[in-house]
Design an enzyme around this catalytic site. Structure first.
Site, PDB file in Angstrom:
ATOM      1  N   ARG A 190      10.086 -12.915  16.458  1.00  0.00           N
ATOM      2  CA  ARG A 190      10.255 -12.233  15.176  1.00  0.00           C
ATOM      3  C   ARG A 190      10.188 -13.218  14.003  1.00  0.00           C
ATOM      4  O   ARG A 190       9.963 -12.835  12.862  1.00  0.00           O
ATOM      5  CB  ARG A 190      11.569 -11.452  15.179  1.00  0.00           C
ATOM      6  CG  ARG A 190      11.668 -10.384  14.113  1.00  0.00           C
ATOM      7  CD  ARG A 190      12.522  -9.182  14.538  1.00  0.00           C
ATOM      8  NE  ARG A 190      13.706  -9.516  15.279  1.00  0.00           N
ATOM      9  CZ  ARG A 190      14.889  -9.854  14.733  1.00  0.00           C
ATOM     10  NH1 ARG A 190      15.006  -9.939  13.409  1.00  0.00           N
ATOM     11  NH2 ARG A 190      15.934 -10.102  15.492  1.00  0.00           N
ATOM     12  N   TYR A 247      -4.672   5.028  -1.239  1.00  0.00           N
ATOM     13  CA  TYR A 247      -4.585   5.604   0.097  1.00  0.00           C
ATOM     14  C   TYR A 247      -3.422   6.593   0.122  1.00  0.00           C
ATOM     15  O   TYR A 247      -2.351   6.329  -0.447  1.00  0.00           O
ATOM     16  CB  TYR A 247      -4.385   4.483   1.108  1.00  0.00           C
ATOM     17  CG  TYR A 247      -3.987   4.935   2.487  1.00  0.00           C
ATOM     18  CD1 TYR A 247      -4.715   5.910   3.164  1.00  0.00           C
ATOM     19  CD2 TYR A 247      -2.875   4.384   3.119  1.00  0.00           C
ATOM     20  CE1 TYR A 247      -4.339   6.321   4.430  1.00  0.00           C
ATOM     21  CE2 TYR A 247      -2.503   4.785   4.387  1.00  0.00           C
ATOM     22  CZ  TYR A 247      -3.231   5.762   5.034  1.00  0.00           C
ATOM     23  OH  TYR A 247      -2.859   6.167   6.284  1.00  0.00           O
ATOM     24  N   ASP A 297      -5.045  -3.562  -3.299  1.00  0.00           N
ATOM     25  CA  ASP A 297      -5.464  -3.169  -1.957  1.00  0.00           C
ATOM     26  C   ASP A 297      -6.963  -3.452  -1.848  1.00  0.00           C
ATOM     27  O   ASP A 297      -7.782  -2.788  -2.489  1.00  0.00           O
ATOM     28  CB  ASP A 297      -5.165  -1.689  -1.719  1.00  0.00           C
ATOM     29  CG  ASP A 297      -5.395  -1.270  -0.275  1.00  0.00           C
ATOM     30  OD1 ASP A 297      -6.260  -1.864   0.395  1.00  0.00           O
ATOM     31  OD2 ASP A 297      -4.721  -0.327   0.191  1.00  0.00           O
ATOM     32  N   LYS A 345      -8.699  -1.854   9.646  1.00  0.00           N
ATOM     33  CA  LYS A 345     -10.032  -1.430   9.253  1.00  0.00           C
ATOM     34  C   LYS A 345     -11.060  -2.549   9.472  1.00  0.00           C
ATOM     35  O   LYS A 345     -11.309  -2.942  10.598  1.00  0.00           O
ATOM     36  CB  LYS A 345     -10.019  -0.948   7.805  1.00  0.00           C
ATOM     37  CG  LYS A 345      -8.912   0.031   7.412  1.00  0.00           C
ATOM     38  CD  LYS A 345      -8.608   1.125   8.395  1.00  0.00           C
ATOM     39  CE  LYS A 345      -7.776   2.269   7.835  1.00  0.00           C
ATOM     40  NZ  LYS A 345      -6.323   2.062   7.818  1.00  0.00           N
TER      41      LYS A 345
END
Length: 411
Positions: free
Chosen positions: A78, A132, A197, A222
């Site tokens: 982590r 988005y 973005d 993507k």
């Protein structure tokens, strides 16, 4: 326009700059030959042995103070992972930033950025639609305690408040492909960090940090992954902000799996080739769609890219039901072509009036163009568009359509 990365000196290594295509192949892998390796290793460990507990304590204290990556061997999954770190290094070099921090998804990455600013008492966000759909929902619903002011680019400066933590834009925007002047927006932000973005453009077409953005967000699911088999997010930024993002990632657990980090690093190596090839096909399909009487409006960015949005005169759901080669599915950026109806899926969660005000009409279709042959894709579209079939093929044969340049299309 493809970025060529011709910088006077690389900010991360102090060495002479390398072209984008070279950087995409080699960034994050520079140490492999010295280790006698060719392919990057996958480190699946969740924890790592250490017989120096005092040293471990000092390293954890340093991380708690600044969020800097711990020196020496890894501590715990982590806190960081060597395979994921390779991808982060590579993406930072492609975006031209000091650092990058990867997360389990694009939404986890955006959430971390909001939490960083909220922890400083800066919960207000100024944002430009469209975004988005889930980003829009996250801001509008205030799920992380944020408050959003929606504005157009010209209104950003007037919308800023003392508690404004971020300004957020997406360019080209999802799903209308609207573009904003990033340099002008960054100037309007003043001292408030601008988050861009950059999922649709990728660093192949634009690098927002060079235009003044402090944070560059990607849904790495993507184009960065590029094969529809990895879920991830990443923010490229300066080292100071990266440290805070790492602290949030550690505390909230939105870590990226090492296998995903490996797939993303592999995806980056072909990113420039994939984006160039898909963009050429997308520009040609945009040109053909704009000339088709069954299509009311076509959206294609000035900077190019592999995304095309278009509005039909008839029922858009007929197109979704009619395609056979093109896959009717949410998401984008894969090697195969995908099409979806934003008002039904990706932006369904956005209020209908807000959706339409942002240009997301009920007749809009969003297509992510892949690497198939343009003629095969066009045949599938032609027989799926509502109205008379085959007329577009006949017209294009008469004009001998071969150009990959797009016509004057809708903004």
């Amino acid at each position: 326009m493809e970025m060529d990365m011709d910088m006077d000196m690389d900010m991360n290594t102090g060495t002479a700059p390398r072209a984008l295509a070279t950087e995409a192949v080699h960034a994050g892998r520079d140490d492999l030959a010295r280790q006698g390796l060719h392919a990057p290793p996958i480190d699946l460990s969740t924890t790592y042995p250490s017989y120096d507990s005092r040293g471990e304590a000092a390293r954890i204290d340093a991380f708690a103070a600044t969020g800097s990556e711990p020196d020496g061997p890894p501590v715990y999954g982590r806190l960081g992972n060597p395979t994921v770190a390779r991808f982060e290094t590579a993406l930072a070099r492609l975006e031209g930033t000091e650092a990058a921090v990867a997360f389990a998804s694009g939404m986890a990455a955006l959430s971390a950025a909001l939490l960083v600013r909220a922890s400083m008492g800066l919960r207000h966000v100024v944002a430009v639609r469209p975004l988005y759909g889930c980003s829009d929902h996250l801001l509008t619903a205030g799920l992380l305690g944020s408050e959003v002011t929606w504005t157009d680019p010209a209104g950003i400066a007037d919308a800023l408040r003392p508690d404004t933590g971020l300004v957020m834009v997406e360019s080209p925007a999802n799903p209308t492909l609207a573009e904003v002047d990033l340099r002008a927006v960054a100037h309007a932000c003043g001292s408030v960090p601008l988050l861009v973005d950059n999922t649709f453009a990728t660093p192949v077409l634009q690098r927002p940090a060079e235009q003044g953005a402090r944070l560059v967000l990607h849904s790495a699911t993507k184009y960065l992954g590029g094969h529809g088999d990895v879920l991830a997010g990443v923010i490229a930024c300066d080292e100071e902000f990266a440290g805070r993002l790492r602290q949030v990632r550690f505390a909230t657990g939105g870590v990226l799996h090492p296998l995903a980090g490996y797939l993303l690093l592999r995806g980056l190596s072909t990113l420039p080739v994939r984006v160039r090839a898909a963009s050429a096909t997308a520009a040609e399909l945009a040109r053909r769609l704009a000339a088709d009487p069954r299509v009311a409006r076509v959206h294609y960015p000035r900077i190019g890219g592999a995304m095309v949005s278009f509005e039909v005169h008839g029922d858009p759901h007929e197109v979704i039901a009619g395609v056979r080669l093109i896959t009717p599915a949410v998401s984008l950026g894969s090697v195969d072509t995908l099409i979806q109806h934003p008002a039904s899926i990706s932006h369904r969660i956005v209020d209908a009036d807000d959706r339409r005000d942002a240009g997301v009409s009920d007749r809009l279709l969003r297509m992510s163009v892949g690497l198939e042959d343009v003629e095969d894709l066009w045949r599938d579209l032609d027989r799926s568009l509502p109205g008379a079939r085959g007329c577009a093929d006949m017209r294009l044969r008469r004009v001998g359509a071969t150009s990959h340049s797009a016509p004057a299309l809708a903004d």
